[in-house]
Scaffold this motif. Sequence first.
Motif, PDB file in Angstrom:
ATOM      1  N   GLN A 142     -46.544 -15.065  17.199  1.00  0.00           N
ATOM      2  CA  GLN A 142     -45.273 -15.699  16.777  1.00  0.00           C
ATOM      3  C   GLN A 142     -44.385 -16.023  17.976  1.00  0.00           C
ATOM      4  N   LEU A 143     -44.971 -16.752  18.919  1.00  0.00           N
ATOM      5  CA  LEU A 143     -44.289 -17.045  20.176  1.00  0.00           C
ATOM      6  C   LEU A 143     -43.531 -18.366  20.181  1.00  0.00           C
ATOM      7  N   LEU A 144     -43.795 -19.226  19.188  1.00  0.00           N
ATOM      8  CA  LEU A 144     -43.058 -20.495  19.131  1.00  0.00           C
ATOM      9  C   LEU A 144     -41.638 -20.235  18.650  1.00  0.00           C
ATOM     10  N   PRO A 145     -40.647 -20.934  19.196  1.00  0.00           N
ATOM     11  CA  PRO A 145     -39.252 -20.680  18.811  1.00  0.00           C
ATOM     12  C   PRO A 145     -38.961 -21.157  17.394  1.00  0.00           C
ATOM     13  N   THR A 146     -38.049 -20.495  16.744  1.00  0.00           N
ATOM     14  CA  THR A 146     -37.703 -20.843  15.352  1.00  0.00           C
ATOM     15  C   THR A 146     -36.951 -22.160  15.272  1.00  0.00           C
ATOM     16  N   THR A 147     -36.511 -22.688  16.404  1.00  0.00           N
ATOM     17  CA  THR A 147     -35.793 -23.974  16.400  1.00  0.00           C
ATOM     18  C   THR A 147     -36.730 -25.167  16.261  1.00  0.00           C
ATOM     19  N   LEU A 148     -38.042 -24.940  16.369  1.00  0.00           N
ATOM     20  CA  LEU A 148     -39.012 -26.035  16.367  1.00  0.00           C
ATOM     21  C   LEU A 148     -38.926 -26.847  15.076  1.00  0.00           C
ATOM     22  N   ARG A 149     -38.836 -28.178  15.231  1.00  0.00           N
ATOM     23  CA  ARG A 149     -38.747 -29.066  14.071  1.00  0.00           C
ATOM     24  C   ARG A 149     -40.032 -29.866  13.845  1.00  0.00           C
ATOM     25  N   THR A 150     -40.780 -30.139  14.912  1.00  0.00           N
ATOM     26  CA  THR A 150     -42.003 -30.928  14.802  1.00  0.00           C
ATOM     27  C   THR A 150     -43.133 -30.235  15.555  1.00  0.00           C
ATOM     28  N   LEU A 151     -44.281 -30.090  14.880  1.00  0.00           N
ATOM     29  CA  LEU A 151     -45.470 -29.497  15.490  1.00  0.00           C
ATOM     30  C   LEU A 151     -46.633 -30.457  15.301  1.00  0.00           C
ATOM     31  N   ARG A 152     -47.260 -30.854  16.431  1.00  0.00           N
ATOM     32  CA  ARG A 152     -48.404 -31.762  16.394  1.00  0.00           C
ATOM     33  C   ARG A 152     -49.640 -31.032  16.919  1.00  0.00           C
ATOM     34  N   ILE A 153     -50.708 -31.019  16.106  1.00  0.00           N
ATOM     35  CA  ILE A 153     -51.958 -30.355  16.461  1.00  0.00           C
ATOM     36  C   ILE A 153     -53.075 -31.389  16.366  1.00  0.00           C
ATOM     37  N   TRP A 154     -53.869 -31.530  17.406  1.00  0.00           N
ATOM     38  CA  TRP A 154     -54.920 -32.543  17.353  1.00  0.00           C
ATOM     39  C   TRP A 154     -56.128 -32.130  18.202  1.00  0.00           C
ATOM     40  N   GLY A 155     -57.286 -32.605  17.791  1.00  0.00           N
ATOM     41  CA  GLY A 155     -58.496 -32.465  18.582  1.00  0.00           C
ATOM     42  C   GLY A 155     -58.918 -31.045  18.873  1.00  0.00           C
ATOM     43  N   LEU A 156     -58.705 -30.118  17.935  1.00  0.00           N
ATOM     44  CA  LEU A 156     -59.130 -28.733  18.125  1.00  0.00           C
ATOM     45  C   LEU A 156     -60.465 -28.536  17.416  1.00  0.00           C
ATOM     46  N   SER A 157     -61.533 -28.663  18.157  1.00  0.00           N
ATOM     47  CA  SER A 157     -62.862 -28.676  17.548  1.00  0.00           C
ATOM     48  C   SER A 157     -63.365 -27.291  17.160  1.00  0.00           C
ATOM     49  N   SER A 158     -62.792 -26.241  17.741  1.00  0.00           N
ATOM     50  CA  SER A 158     -63.317 -24.902  17.483  1.00  0.00           C
ATOM     51  C   SER A 158     -62.437 -24.058  16.569  1.00  0.00           C
ATOM     52  N   MET A 159     -61.255 -24.506  16.274  1.00  0.00           N
ATOM     53  CA  MET A 159     -60.312 -23.706  15.496  1.00  0.00           C
ATOM     54  C   MET A 159     -60.643 -23.801  14.010  1.00  0.00           C
ATOM     55  N   LYS A 160     -60.826 -22.624  13.361  1.00  0.00           N
ATOM     56  CA  LYS A 160     -61.251 -22.590  11.962  1.00  0.00           C
ATOM     57  C   LYS A 160     -60.078 -22.638  10.990  1.00  0.00           C
ATOM     58  N   SER A 161     -58.965 -21.999  11.357  1.00  0.00           N
ATOM     59  CA  SER A 161     -57.826 -21.934  10.433  1.00  0.00           C
ATOM     60  C   SER A 161     -56.532 -21.767  11.204  1.00  0.00           C
ATOM     61  N   LEU A 162     -55.425 -21.974  10.507  1.00  0.00           N
ATOM     62  CA  LEU A 162     -54.095 -21.791  11.077  1.00  0.00           C
ATOM     63  C   LEU A 162     -53.508 -20.491  10.582  1.00  0.00           C
ATOM     64  N   ASP A 163     -52.901 -19.737  11.483  1.00  0.00           N
ATOM     65  CA  ASP A 163     -52.316 -18.459  11.107  1.00  0.00           C
ATOM     66  C   ASP A 163     -51.047 -18.681  10.292  1.00  0.00           C
ATOM     67  N   GLY A 164     -51.055 -18.173   9.045  1.00  0.00           N
ATOM     68  CA  GLY A 164     -49.932 -18.406   8.143  1.00  0.00           C
ATOM     69  C   GLY A 164     -48.649 -17.747   8.584  1.00  0.00           C
ATOM     70  N   LYS A 165     -48.743 -16.529   9.132  1.00  0.00           N
ATOM     71  CA  LYS A 165     -47.530 -15.839   9.565  1.00  0.00           C
ATOM     72  C   LYS A 165     -46.888 -16.562  10.747  1.00  0.00           C
ATOM     73  N   GLY A 166     -47.742 -17.075  11.625  1.00  0.00           N
ATOM     74  CA  GLY A 166     -47.209 -17.805  12.779  1.00  0.00           C
ATOM     75  C   GLY A 166     -46.493 -19.068  12.377  1.00  0.00           C
ATOM     76  N   LEU A 167     -47.033 -19.768  11.357  1.00  0.00           N
ATOM     77  CA  LEU A 167     -46.352 -20.967  10.869  1.00  0.00           C
ATOM     78  C   LEU A 167     -45.127 -20.599  10.038  1.00  0.00           C
ATOM     79  N   GLY A 168     -45.239 -19.581   9.222  1.00  0.00           N
ATOM     80  CA  GLY A 168     -44.110 -19.159   8.387  1.00  0.00           C
ATOM     81  C   GLY A 168     -42.914 -18.726   9.200  1.00  0.00           C
ATOM     82  N   HIS A 169     -43.186 -18.302  10.432  1.00  0.00           N
ATOM     83  CA  HIS A 169     -42.125 -17.893  11.356  1.00  0.00           C
ATOM     84  C   HIS A 169     -41.227 -19.065  11.749  1.00  0.00           C
ATOM     85  N   LEU A 170     -41.750 -20.299  11.592  1.00  0.00           N
ATOM     86  CA  LEU A 170     -41.014 -21.498  12.029  1.00  0.00           C
ATOM     87  C   LEU A 170     -40.107 -21.964  10.898  1.00  0.00           C
ATOM     88  N   THR A 171     -38.963 -21.361  10.782  1.00  0.00           N
ATOM     89  CA  THR A 171     -38.072 -21.594   9.634  1.00  0.00           C
ATOM     90  C   THR A 171     -37.339 -22.925   9.689  1.00  0.00           C
TER      91      THR A 171
END
Length: 703
Positions: free
Chosen positions: A609-638
């Motif tokens: 949970q290292l991303l700041p809570t002020t983040l408004r836009t998150l762009r993820i692309w070209g991650l060929s090995s990543m299976k899933s996104l961590d829900g708690k880490g995303l939920g932290h971005l209020t």
Amino acid sequence: MVGALIGEAFISASIQVLCDRITSREFIDLFRQKKLDQPLLMKLKVTLLTLNAVLNDAEEKQIENPAVRKWLGELKHAVFDAEDLLDEINYEALRCKLEGEGQIDNLTNKVWNFLSTSHNHFYQSMNVKIQELLQRLEDFVQLKSALVDARDALQGNLKDKKDLKELKLKWSDEDADDSLKEKDVLDKLQPCVNLEKLTIRSYGGTQFPNWLGDSSFSNIQVMCLKDCSYCWLMPPIGRLPALKKLKIKRMKLVKTIGVEFYGRNEGSPIQPFQSLEKLQFGEMAEWEEWVPSGSGSGGEYGPDFPRLQELILKDCPKLRGSLPLACHMPCLKKLWVTGCGVLHDQRATTTTTSSFKMDSYKSLEELFIGDVYETGLLPFPEILLPNLNCLQHLSLCDCPNLLSFPEDGLPTTLASLEIVNCRRLEFLPHQMMAKLTSLDNLQIYYSCDSMRSFPLGIFPKLTSLYIWECENLESLSVEEGVVENLSHLRTLYITGCPKLVCFPGELPAPNLNDFTVRECQNLQSLPERIHTLTGLQHLGIRGLPNLESFAEDGGLPPNLRVFRLENCERLRPSSVGEYWGLQGLVSLEEFSIGGRGSGDILETLLLEQLLPTTLRTLRIWGLSSMKSLDGKGLGHLTSLQSLHISGCDSIQFLPEEGLPPSLSFLRISQCSALEKRYQNKAGEDWAKISHIPCIRINDEVTI
């Protein structure tokens, strides 16, 4: 004929609907509330009504005149475009009305708020679009007045059309089969002297009629001659006293432009081109010589072009001589010369360049030289360039054989220097650089292959530096005694420099706002103590395969707003949490991550949970090995409003815990598993995201 009549009826009915819409209460309220140009809207209505009034006359003439039929067909398309534009405005007016009456529910309101940026852009562009449409429709009105049949031409009826302001004459290829006939027709098409704009295109005669260039046409301000392929002599255009803009293109047989062009007779005191401000020659394949009128030295009758401010010479490959040309242009501010490969004369040295030629360009502010392939010489005497004491912008483009700048350097007034595709050009020597005390913007693209190091800080006023594809650049350096010069630097953009290894230890540029480094395969480090760049708001790092760490000595800059990290496969995830200090970046609004090696870093950021809570836009692309996104880490971005996921085929599903409730926009593209699972209504997990106000999966948008 029945089909044509139906067409006229359709156009007339459409115009009436458009006029009604323009005067509707919703339109008027929208323009008043948003402080848009209401008179412009009313002018559009008047033009539409004018077109409606001439439709009956056009209906009668189209039977005998194919040009009128073509006019009607093109008008129909213009009306369609007008309908599209007014539909956009009508939709926005309706939205504003519902919003004002409180009839938009909370869910929809979130979407409108999220799309507010696009609405603002819509308002900014609305007046421009209406102005463009208005000009297009006004052209139809003018063109209708100029559409005459053969009988009109033979009877010379254009002279009687006192309201005709603009006479666009175009010949089809099949018409240009008899030069004398063509000249006779154009001779009888002489318009009234009230004409302001004239275009002649594809005329098939070998000479122009006497009326073209007659000084009685005292209102002509704009003239364009195009594709008059059989004419070998220019008309006496210099006699037109009000002419401000002149464009001449593709006159294939013209080899010499001489005294006939100016309209000066022997001993005549007439000043040619009294009002001309812009002159353009383009694609003149055989043009070899430009001869002055005979008094171009500013003699008894003054210069040939006393008010010319802009001269463009484009694709005139046989034009000989050097710049300045023999013609005197004391007010010239902008000179573009491109594709004129032999326009140079090495003999034009100090002794042969007369003082009037030097004086001709004393007001020049912008100089563009391009497409000089056949020679290593600039198309003007070397003595000229350093003496252009008003020159602010210099562009050298596509001069692959150019070797060096003039020995005497560049004007000290220069504010902008652009060098594109000049690979053999030696960059400015150190002593020349130090004299450019006004240089504000420097752009080097695909050029200066011999440059090994670039001295940052050498230019005391430089605010923007762009270096692209400099193949042999190895380092950037900061010399002692010039550190304070970097206080002006606001943009630093380095890309495609494969031999670049390092930056100077520290980059003392406190006002640097945008710092981007891309596609530098051998770069191993970024500037030290990057956190001292307190003015930095945009940081872009892409395609640095040998970069293992950065920002280990204080973290990232504290006021960062946008951070893009892409294709840095050796970057260690362990350094992310320990050194970057992302959580403390309270200004960070947008983070983009993708490409090789980024999956492990993103997993660390989300897991801890290292991303700041002020983040408004998150762009993820070209991650060929990543299976899933961590829900708690995303939920932290209020504060997260926008989530973009693209090119991630390995991600099978979104977090079971759900996405942040603040999310207003979700975009998924080129992610086959996610596209199938969350497809609108049909996907098995559609219900889990259906509450998000705006969802875009590939090209399908759901609101």
